[in-house]
Design a protein around this motif. Structure first.
Motif, mmCIF file in Angstrom:
data_model
loop_
_atom_site.group_PDB
_atom_site.id
_atom_site.type_symbol
_atom_site.label_atom_id
_atom_site.label_comp_id
_atom_site.label_asym_id
_atom_site.label_seq_id
_atom_site.Cartn_x
_atom_site.Cartn_y
_atom_site.Cartn_z
ATOM 1 N N ASN A 194 22.846 36.923 38.639
ATOM 2 C CA ASN A 194 24.022 37.036 39.511
ATOM 3 C C ASN A 194 24.981 35.870 39.296
ATOM 4 O O ASN A 194 26.203 36.037 39.239
ATOM 5 C CB ASN A 194 23.580 37.107 40.967
ATOM 6 C CG ASN A 194 22.833 38.413 41.274
ATOM 7 O OD1 ASN A 194 23.099 39.444 40.639
ATOM 8 N ND2 ASN A 194 21.911 38.373 42.229
ATOM 9 N N GLU A 195 24.423 34.690 39.219
ATOM 10 C CA GLU A 195 25.289 33.521 38.979
ATOM 11 C C GLU A 195 25.994 33.656 37.639
ATOM 12 O O GLU A 195 27.166 33.287 37.507
ATOM 13 C CB GLU A 195 24.446 32.258 39.031
ATOM 14 C CG GLU A 195 23.933 31.919 40.428
ATOM 15 C CD GLU A 195 23.036 30.695 40.430
ATOM 16 O OE1 GLU A 195 22.760 30.177 39.295
ATOM 17 O OE2 GLU A 195 22.606 30.233 41.508
ATOM 18 N N ALA A 196 25.321 34.218 36.707
ATOM 19 C CA ALA A 196 25.943 34.397 35.403
ATOM 20 C C ALA A 196 27.071 35.418 35.471
ATOM 21 O O ALA A 196 28.140 35.234 34.857
ATOM 22 C CB ALA A 196 24.890 34.838 34.396
ATOM 23 N N LYS A 197 26.841 36.539 36.275
ATOM 24 C CA LYS A 197 27.896 37.528 36.403
ATOM 25 C C LYS A 197 29.115 36.938 37.091
ATOM 26 O O LYS A 197 30.266 37.217 36.701
ATOM 27 C CB LYS A 197 27.392 38.729 37.209
ATOM 28 C CG LYS A 197 26.391 39.596 36.445
ATOM 29 C CD LYS A 197 25.928 40.773 37.298
ATOM 30 C CE LYS A 197 24.932 41.650 36.533
ATOM 31 N NZ LYS A 197 24.456 42.810 37.361
ATOM 32 N N VAL A 198 28.895 36.159 38.130
ATOM 33 C CA VAL A 198 30.029 35.503 38.802
ATOM 34 C C VAL A 198 30.774 34.613 37.819
ATOM 35 O O VAL A 198 32.017 34.596 37.767
ATOM 36 C CB VAL A 198 29.525 34.698 40.023
ATOM 37 C CG1 VAL A 198 30.658 33.833 40.588
ATOM 38 C CG2 VAL A 198 28.976 35.619 41.085
ATOM 39 N N ARG A 199 30.030 33.883 37.060
ATOM 40 C CA ARG A 199 30.687 32.985 36.105
ATOM 41 C C ARG A 199 31.438 33.784 35.042
ATOM 42 O O ARG A 199 32.527 33.394 34.617
ATOM 43 C CB ARG A 199 29.634 32.077 35.449
ATOM 44 C CG ARG A 199 29.136 30.983 36.383
ATOM 45 C CD ARG A 199 28.390 29.922 35.601
ATOM 46 N NE ARG A 199 27.179 30.455 34.985
ATOM 47 C CZ ARG A 199 25.990 30.494 35.577
ATOM 48 N NH1 ARG A 199 25.855 30.041 36.825
ATOM 49 N NH2 ARG A 199 24.939 30.985 34.950
ATOM 50 N N GLU A 202 34.619 35.071 36.702
ATOM 51 C CA GLU A 202 35.528 33.930 36.819
ATOM 52 C C GLU A 202 36.155 33.602 35.470
ATOM 53 O O GLU A 202 37.367 33.343 35.386
ATOM 54 C CB GLU A 202 34.746 32.728 37.352
ATOM 55 C CG GLU A 202 35.597 31.503 37.657
ATOM 56 C CD GLU A 202 36.485 31.721 38.869
ATOM 57 O OE1 GLU A 202 37.528 31.047 38.953
ATOM 58 O OE2 GLU A 202 36.138 32.563 39.732
ATOM 59 N N GLN A 203 35.383 33.666 34.467
ATOM 60 C CA GLN A 203 35.904 33.379 33.149
ATOM 61 C C GLN A 203 36.871 34.462 32.671
ATOM 62 O O GLN A 203 37.862 34.166 31.997
ATOM 63 C CB GLN A 203 34.743 33.242 32.152
ATOM 64 C CG GLN A 203 33.880 32.002 32.399
ATOM 65 C CD GLN A 203 34.681 30.720 32.298
ATOM 66 O OE1 GLN A 203 35.558 30.583 31.446
ATOM 67 N NE2 GLN A 203 34.416 29.795 33.216
ATOM 68 N N ILE A 209 44.659 35.195 33.075
ATOM 69 C CA ILE A 209 45.744 34.257 33.389
ATOM 70 C C ILE A 209 46.150 33.503 32.136
ATOM 71 O O ILE A 209 47.331 33.315 31.818
ATOM 72 C CB ILE A 209 45.301 33.295 34.497
ATOM 73 C CG1 ILE A 209 45.071 34.046 35.800
ATOM 74 C CG2 ILE A 209 46.339 32.192 34.684
ATOM 75 C CD1 ILE A 209 44.457 33.213 36.890
ATOM 76 N N GLY A 210 45.173 33.077 31.431
ATOM 77 C CA GLY A 210 45.483 32.341 30.205
ATOM 78 C C GLY A 210 46.199 33.210 29.194
ATOM 79 O O GLY A 210 47.096 32.737 28.470
ATOM 80 N N LYS A 211 45.854 34.539 29.167
ATOM 81 C CA LYS A 211 46.509 35.446 28.237
ATOM 82 C C LYS A 211 47.976 35.589 28.564
ATOM 83 O O LYS A 211 48.845 35.554 27.673
ATOM 84 C CB LYS A 211 45.798 36.792 28.269
ATOM 85 C CG LYS A 211 46.372 37.802 27.297
ATOM 86 C CD LYS A 211 45.587 39.114 27.373
ATOM 87 C CE LYS A 211 46.172 40.145 26.404
ATOM 88 N NZ LYS A 211 45.428 41.439 26.476
ATOM 89 N N ALA A 212 48.297 35.809 29.932
ATOM 90 C CA ALA A 212 49.691 35.952 30.346
ATOM 91 C C ALA A 212 50.471 34.671 30.026
ATOM 92 O O ALA A 212 51.607 34.720 29.528
ATOM 93 C CB ALA A 212 49.763 36.264 31.845
ATOM 94 N N GLU A 213 49.878 33.565 30.345
ATOM 95 C CA GLU A 213 50.558 32.293 30.050
ATOM 96 C C GLU A 213 50.737 32.133 28.547
ATOM 97 O O GLU A 213 51.758 31.598 28.087
ATOM 98 C CB GLU A 213 49.752 31.145 30.625
ATOM 99 C CG GLU A 213 49.756 31.091 32.152
ATOM 100 C CD GLU A 213 48.949 29.928 32.683
ATOM 101 O OE1 GLU A 213 48.276 29.271 31.855
ATOM 102 O OE2 GLU A 213 48.992 29.678 33.900
ATOM 103 N N ALA A 214 49.796 32.617 27.805
ATOM 104 C CA ALA A 214 49.904 32.501 26.353
ATOM 105 C C ALA A 214 51.038 33.352 25.819
ATOM 106 O O ALA A 214 51.780 32.941 24.913
ATOM 107 C CB ALA A 214 48.579 32.913 25.708
#
Length: 456
Positions: A194-199, A202-203, A209-214
């Protein structure tokens, strides 16, 4: 004599017994000497050696080789009353610490390795159960370092009592009969998933966001890059024009320099050619000078050296000849001197004998010698006028003999001629001798007779 032999045999056997009772201890063993009561029940030595008294003491060895013990503990009760299986392996061994060696000598001396291993396994099982009973399943599963520390602390105390020291503990997977540890594993796995899925989500958000900014950054940078490209193209064109002008200027300058350099090189080539011709002429002149020197001066030098050598040889020959002549003259004079010395020596000896023959009277000996030499003296006196060659003598006589002592001119001439011959008496006078009286009188009479005859 027998007593001395017996004493010698006893001493030899004593020395052999003492040597045989000295025991050395290997590095992987402990030498235990026992039998004599002291501060401790036995003496323990590691390394070196010791003397073991016969009859009173004896010795044995304890091995220091580590012992590996499998302690697969099953159904051990934990603090939560959950039974677990703890498979483990212990490595123990006798320590070289004095306290450990004394305890091992008292507890383990005489036991086989299997017996020691069984004794240690019993102690390990008991202490391992005790440690598990004080810990929960979570502590056993998660805090493995704490588990090992407590095992080492409890086991070390009990093993020291028999002279053993814990060297290593290796605990493998711990299992329980209820499946609690497995459930804890699945819970931990689900929680980790579960922690891995959340991470991951999140990633992914961060990625969008990084794609749009890119994309935005890409458009901005693309426009900026286009503007910079146009500006760069214009600047490049200007640079190209400047470069073209600079190229033409440099080509003209290079053409000018090339032309000047060509002329300079031509002039330099002519200069080098002239210099080469000058060097050739100088070399030819030097060669001719060397030729003339070799043809004229060298023979003259050789002739000069030959004349010098010949003159030196001639001078050396003259020196050798002069030295030879001088040596010959010296030898001749030395021989003449020796001959004269012999003659005088013989004459002196003869005179001495003549004086002795005259009875020691020197005058008589002198008269004998004079008589011997008288014919030679007369001959000498005659020889004085013998050589006179008178073919014809003309004497003008005036007849006035009375004015000349009664002598005529002719008589005076003959008398003067005879008087030019030294009389015998004067010869003796010049020699410092006296003519005997009878000879002197005889000579005087002879002279007077001659004079009278001349007057007639």
């Amino acid at each position: 004599m027998q007593l001395i032999i017996a004493l010698s045999v006893f001493i030899v056997f004593t020395i052999i017994a003492i040597v045989n009772r000295y025991r050395r201890c290997p590095s992987d063993k402990i030498l235990v000497i026992y039998g004599r009561k002291g501060k401790s029940s036995a003496r323990c030595i590691h390394g070196g050696g010791a003397f073991v008294f016969p009859v009173i003491e004896d010795y044995a060895y304890l091995s220091l080789i580590p012992i590996s013990i499998d302690a697969n503990l099953t159904n051990a009760l934990s603090r939560q009353n959950i039974r677990v299986d703890v498979p483990s392996r212990f490595t123990v061994g006798i320590s070289t610490d004095p306290d450990y060696m004394t305890a091992a000598a008292e507890r383990l001396l005489g036991l086989t390795p299997a017996q020691i291993q069984e004794l240690a396994r019993d102690i390990l099982f008991g202490q391992l159960r005790l440690v598990i009973a004080t810990m929960s399943i979570e502590e056993l599963n998660n805090d493995r370092d704490k588990f090992l520390e407590q095992i080492s602390a409890n086991v070390e105390v009990e093993l020291k009592k028999i002279g053993l020291r814990l060297i290593n503990v290796n605990v493998t997977d711990i299992k329980d009969e209820s499946g609690y540890i497995e459930a804890l594993g699945r819970e931990a796995a689900a929680r980790a998933i579960n922690e891995a899925k959340v991470r991951v989500a999140e990633q992914e958000k961060v990625g969008e966001i990084g794609k749009a900014e890119a994309v935005r950054e890409t458009r901005i940078r693309t426009a900026d890059a286009n503007a910079q490209a146009v500006k760069g193209e214009n600047e490049a064109k200007v640079e190209i024009a400047n470069s073209e002008a600079y190229r033409r200027e440099k080509e003209a300058e290079a053409q000018r320099k090339a032309s000047a350099a060509e002329k300079v090189q031509q002039a330099r080539a002519l200069e080098e050619a002239y210099a080469a011709e000058r060097d050739a002429e100088l070399a030819r002149a030097e060669r001719e000078r060397s030729t003339e020197t070799a043809n004229i001066i060298v023979p003259q030098e050789i002739e000069k050296q030959r004349l010098i050598i010949a003159a030196e040889a001639e001078a050396e020959q003259k020196r050798v000849n002069a030295k030879g002549e001088a040596d010959a003259i010296y030898a001749k004079m030395e021989a003449e001197a020796k001959g004269l010395y012999e003659i005088l020596t013989k004459q002196a000896a003869g005179y001495d004998k003549m004086v002795q023959a005259a009875g020691g009277d020197a005058n008589k000996a002198y008269m004998l010698l004079l008589l011997e030499k008288l014919p030679e003296l007369v001959k000498t006196q005659v020889e004085a006028v013998k050589g006179i060659n008178i073919d014809h003598v003309t004497v003008w006589d005036s007849g006035q003999g009375a004015n000349n002592g009664g002598k005529t001119s002719t008589a005076g001439f003959v008398s003067g001629l005879m008087q030019s011959v030294p009389p015998l008496n004067e010869l003796f006078d010049m020699a410092g001798l006296n003519l005997p009286e009878y000879l002197a009188k005889k000579q005087t009479a002879t002279t007077e007779e001659v004079e009278v005859e001349e007057v007639k």
